[in-house]
Write a protein that holds these residues in place. Structure first.
Motif, mmCIF file in Angstrom:
data_model
loop_
_atom_site.group_PDB
_atom_site.id
_atom_site.type_symbol
_atom_site.label_atom_id
_atom_site.label_comp_id
_atom_site.label_asym_id
_atom_site.label_seq_id
_atom_site.Cartn_x
_atom_site.Cartn_y
_atom_site.Cartn_z
ATOM 1 N N TYR A 196 0.829 -1.208 0.000
ATOM 2 C CA TYR A 196 0.000 0.000 0.000
ATOM 3 C C TYR A 196 0.867 1.262 0.000
ATOM 4 C CZ TYR A 196 -4.083 -2.909 1.022
ATOM 5 O OH TYR A 196 -5.086 -3.833 0.955
ATOM 6 N N ALA A 197 1.960 1.238 0.762
ATOM 7 C CA ALA A 197 2.853 2.395 0.803
ATOM 8 C C ALA A 197 3.515 2.634 -0.551
ATOM 9 C CB ALA A 197 3.909 2.205 1.885
ATOM 10 N N ILE A 198 3.908 1.543 -1.215
ATOM 11 C CA ILE A 198 4.501 1.684 -2.547
ATOM 12 C C ILE A 198 3.479 2.253 -3.533
ATOM 13 C CG2 ILE A 198 5.484 0.415 -4.491
ATOM 14 C CD1 ILE A 198 6.765 -1.471 -2.478
ATOM 15 N N GLY A 199 2.229 1.789 -3.426
ATOM 16 C CA GLY A 199 1.181 2.327 -4.286
ATOM 17 C C GLY A 199 0.955 3.807 -4.056
ATOM 18 N N ALA A 200 0.985 4.232 -2.766
ATOM 19 C CA ALA A 200 0.846 5.658 -2.471
ATOM 20 C C ALA A 200 2.017 6.452 -3.042
ATOM 21 C CB ALA A 200 0.751 5.866 -0.960
ATOM 22 N N GLY A 201 3.234 5.870 -2.985
ATOM 23 C CA GLY A 201 4.382 6.550 -3.569
ATOM 24 C C GLY A 201 4.266 6.688 -5.079
ATOM 25 N N LEU A 202 3.755 5.652 -5.747
ATOM 26 C CA LEU A 202 3.572 5.739 -7.197
ATOM 27 C C LEU A 202 2.528 6.789 -7.568
ATOM 28 C CD1 LEU A 202 3.654 1.940 -8.167
ATOM 29 C CD2 LEU A 202 5.458 3.637 -8.464
ATOM 30 N N VAL A 203 1.477 6.854 -6.763
ATOM 31 C CA VAL A 203 0.483 7.908 -7.010
ATOM 32 C C VAL A 203 1.090 9.284 -6.760
ATOM 33 C CG1 VAL A 203 -1.739 8.841 -6.258
ATOM 34 C CG2 VAL A 203 -1.450 6.375 -6.519
ATOM 35 N N GLY A 204 1.929 9.398 -5.714
ATOM 36 C CA GLY A 204 2.565 10.677 -5.414
ATOM 37 C C GLY A 204 3.544 11.129 -6.476
ATOM 38 N N ALA A 205 4.006 10.212 -7.329
ATOM 39 C CA ALA A 205 4.914 10.609 -8.404
ATOM 40 C C ALA A 205 4.243 11.560 -9.388
ATOM 41 C CB ALA A 205 5.438 9.371 -9.130
ATOM 42 N N TYR A 206 2.917 11.501 -9.481
ATOM 43 C CA TYR A 206 2.186 12.380 -10.396
ATOM 44 C C TYR A 206 1.703 13.649 -9.712
ATOM 45 C CZ TYR A 206 2.108 8.309 -13.446
ATOM 46 O OH TYR A 206 2.472 7.252 -14.237
ATOM 47 N N LEU A 207 1.999 13.811 -8.416
ATOM 48 C CA LEU A 207 1.544 15.005 -7.708
ATOM 49 C C LEU A 207 2.140 16.290 -8.272
ATOM 50 C CD1 LEU A 207 -0.119 16.144 -5.371
ATOM 51 C CD2 LEU A 207 1.844 15.771 -3.876
ATOM 52 N N PRO A 208 3.461 16.388 -8.548
ATOM 53 C CA PRO A 208 3.978 17.634 -9.148
ATOM 54 C C PRO A 208 3.357 17.944 -10.508
ATOM 55 C CG PRO A 208 5.770 16.332 -8.240
ATOM 56 C CD PRO A 208 4.560 15.460 -8.213
ATOM 57 N N VAL A 209 3.075 16.902 -11.294
ATOM 58 C CA VAL A 209 2.455 17.129 -12.605
ATOM 59 C C VAL A 209 1.046 17.682 -12.438
ATOM 60 C CG1 VAL A 209 1.783 16.032 -14.770
ATOM 61 C CG2 VAL A 209 3.865 15.300 -13.602
ATOM 62 N N LEU A 210 0.289 17.136 -11.477
ATOM 63 C CA LEU A 210 -1.065 17.627 -11.235
ATOM 64 C C LEU A 210 -1.049 19.061 -10.710
ATOM 65 C CD1 LEU A 210 -2.711 14.469 -9.603
ATOM 66 C CD2 LEU A 210 -2.948 15.296 -11.956
ATOM 67 N N MET A 211 -0.102 19.368 -9.827
ATOM 68 C CA MET A 211 0.007 20.738 -9.326
ATOM 69 C C MET A 211 0.373 21.707 -10.442
ATOM 70 S SD MET A 211 1.953 19.990 -5.711
ATOM 71 C CE MET A 211 2.129 21.736 -5.358
ATOM 72 N N LEU A 212 1.262 21.294 -11.341
ATOM 73 C CA LEU A 212 1.634 22.134 -12.481
ATOM 74 C C LEU A 212 0.441 22.337 -13.414
ATOM 75 C CD1 LEU A 212 3.886 23.596 -14.066
ATOM 76 C CD2 LEU A 212 4.346 21.421 -15.204
ATOM 77 N N LYS A 213 -0.325 21.289 -13.629
ATOM 78 C CA LYS A 213 -1.502 21.400 -14.492
ATOM 79 C C LYS A 213 -2.549 22.303 -13.867
ATOM 80 C CE LYS A 213 -4.815 18.549 -17.023
ATOM 81 N NZ LYS A 213 -5.288 17.153 -17.277
#
Length: 331
Positions: free
Chosen positions: A154-171
Motif C-alpha cells: 500500500y505504501a509503494i502504491g501511495a508513492g507511485l500515485v505521489g509521483a504524479y503530484l507535481p504534474v497535477l500541481m503544475l496542471k
C-alpha cells in the motif's frame, strides 16, 4: 463520551465558531498582503526576464557567448544548491524532461533554469516522501491486522500515485493562469485596438495595455510586459509574438499573434487585423456566456429536488394537515 455528545456540547460549538471567526479574520487581513507579495514576485520575475533578454541580445551583437551573459540575469532565479546537486547526480533531466516540459512550465508562469530544477527535484522527492509517510502510518501508527508485506505494498502504491503530484500541481497552476488570461483577453484586444488606432506603436500599445489590464489579470499583464521587452530586444518581432502565444497556450491568443505576424510580414493593416480579432473575441465570450446559461437548468435540477420542493410541499400541505388534525381531535 462519544462523538455525538461531543458535537452537541455548547462549549465545543462555541470553540468551533470562535476558531472559524479567527480564521476568517486572519484570511481577510492576510489576503491583501499575499496579493501584494505575489504582485511583487511577478514584477521581479519580469525584471529578471528582461535583464536576460537584454544580456543575450548584447552578447549576440558583440559576438560573445550568450550562455555566459545569462549568468548575471539569473541570480534571483537560482534554486537551492541541494536541488541542483540532486538533479545533476541522478540525471533527472534525461529521466523527466522532454521537449514540452519548458513550455508547460512557461504556461504555468515558471521560467528559467531555477524553476526547471525545482520541478525535476519535486518529481524525484514527492514519491519518496509520500512513500515514507504512508509506510510510517501503515507500519507504525495504524498497522492493523494486515500482513507487513501488504502494508508495504500500500505504501509503494501511495508513492507511485505521489509521483504524479507535481504534474497535477503544475496542471492546476496552468489552468488557473489560463482562465485568468482567457477572461481578460477580449478586453485586452479592445484596448490594443484603441491604442493602435490612436497612433501608438505595438511596443507602446503592449506597454500601455499591460499597465491598464493589471487590475483585471496580473498574469496577462505579466505576459504583455515580457512581450514588450522581447519586442525591444529580439531581432525579429515575429519571435516575440510567437513566444506570447507559446507561453499562454491559448488558441485565441495564438490566433491573434498569428494575425499580427502576418500583418507585420506582409505589410497589411495591424488595426484591421486587431479589429477583426476583437470582434471574434467578443463573440466568443458571448457564446461562452450563453453556453453557461444553457447549462444552468440541468445543474439546478438536483438542488431543486432536494432542497426547494420538500420545503414547498411542507408550506403548501402543512395548513391542511394541521386543520385536519385539529378537526379530528375536536371530533
Amino acid at each position: 463520551m462519544n462523538i455525538v455528545e461531543l458535537l452537541t456540547q455548547r462549549e465545543f460549538l462555541i470553540g468551533i465558531l470562535a476558531a472559524i471567526s479567527a480564521a476568517a479574520m486572519v484570511f481577510t487581513f492576510g489576503s491583501s498582503l499575499v496579493v501584494k507579495q505575489d504582485m511583487r514576485k511577478r514584477i521581479r520575475r519580469v525584471a529578471v526576464e528582461r535583464d536576460r533578454l537584454r544580456a543575450e541580445e548584447m552578447a549576440r551583437l558583440r559576438g560573445g557567448n550568450a550562455a555566459d551573459a545569462r549568468t548575471s540575469a539569473r541570480r534571483s532565479g537560482e534554486t537551492k544548491a541541494y536541488m541542483k546537486r540532486a538533479v545533476d547526480r541522478f540525471d533527472l533531466k534525461r529521466a523527466f524532461q522532454d521537449d514540452t516540459t519548458l513550455d508547460k512550465l512557461a504556461m504555468a508562469g515558471f521560467r528559467g533554469q531555477g524553476h526547471l530544477t525545482t520541478f525535476l527535484f519535486q518529481r524525484l522527492a514527492a514519491p519518496i516522501i509520500i512513500f515514507a509517510i504512508a509506510a510510517f502510518y501503515l507500519l507504525v501508527v495504524m498497522p492493523g491486522e494486515r500482513p507487513v508485506f501488504l502494508n508495504v505494498t500500500y505504501a509503494i502504491g501511495a508513492g507511485l500515485v505521489g509521483a504524479y503530484l507535481p504534474v497535477l500541481m503544475l496542471k492546476n497552476a496552468t489552468q488557473k493562469r489560463q482562465a485568468s488570461i482567457r477572461r481578460a483577453w477580449p478586453d485586452c484586444l479592445d484596448l490594443l485596438l484603441l491604442c493602435v488606432e490612436a497612433g501608438m506603436s505595438m511596443e507602446h500599445a503592449f506597454k500601455r495595455v499591460a499597465r491598464e489590464i493589471g487590475q483585471q489579470s496580473a498574469e496577462l499583464a505579466e505576459e504583455l510586459t515580457l512581450t514588450t521587452a522581447e519586442l525591444s530586444f529580439l531581432e525579429e518581432r515575429s519571435r516575440a509574438y510567437d513566444n506570447l502565444g507559446r507561453r499562454t497556450g491559448l488558441d485565441n491568443v495564438k490566433a491573434v499573434m498569428t494575425a499580427l505576424i502576418q500583418a507585420d510580414r506582409y505589410g497589411t493593416s495591424v488595426g484591421q487585423a486587431l479589429r477583426v480579432m476583437a470582434e471574434e473575441g467578443r463573440e466568443t465570450r458571448m457564446m461562452d456566456a450563453e453556453k453557461k446559461a444553457a447549462a444552468l437548468p440541468p445543474k439546478l435540477t438536483v438542488p431543486l429536488i432536494l432542497f426547494f420542493l420538500p420545503v414547498l410541499f411542507i408550506v403548501i400541505m402543512a395548513p391542511a394537515i394541521i386543520k385536519v388534525m385539529s378537526n379530528g381531535l375536536m371530533g
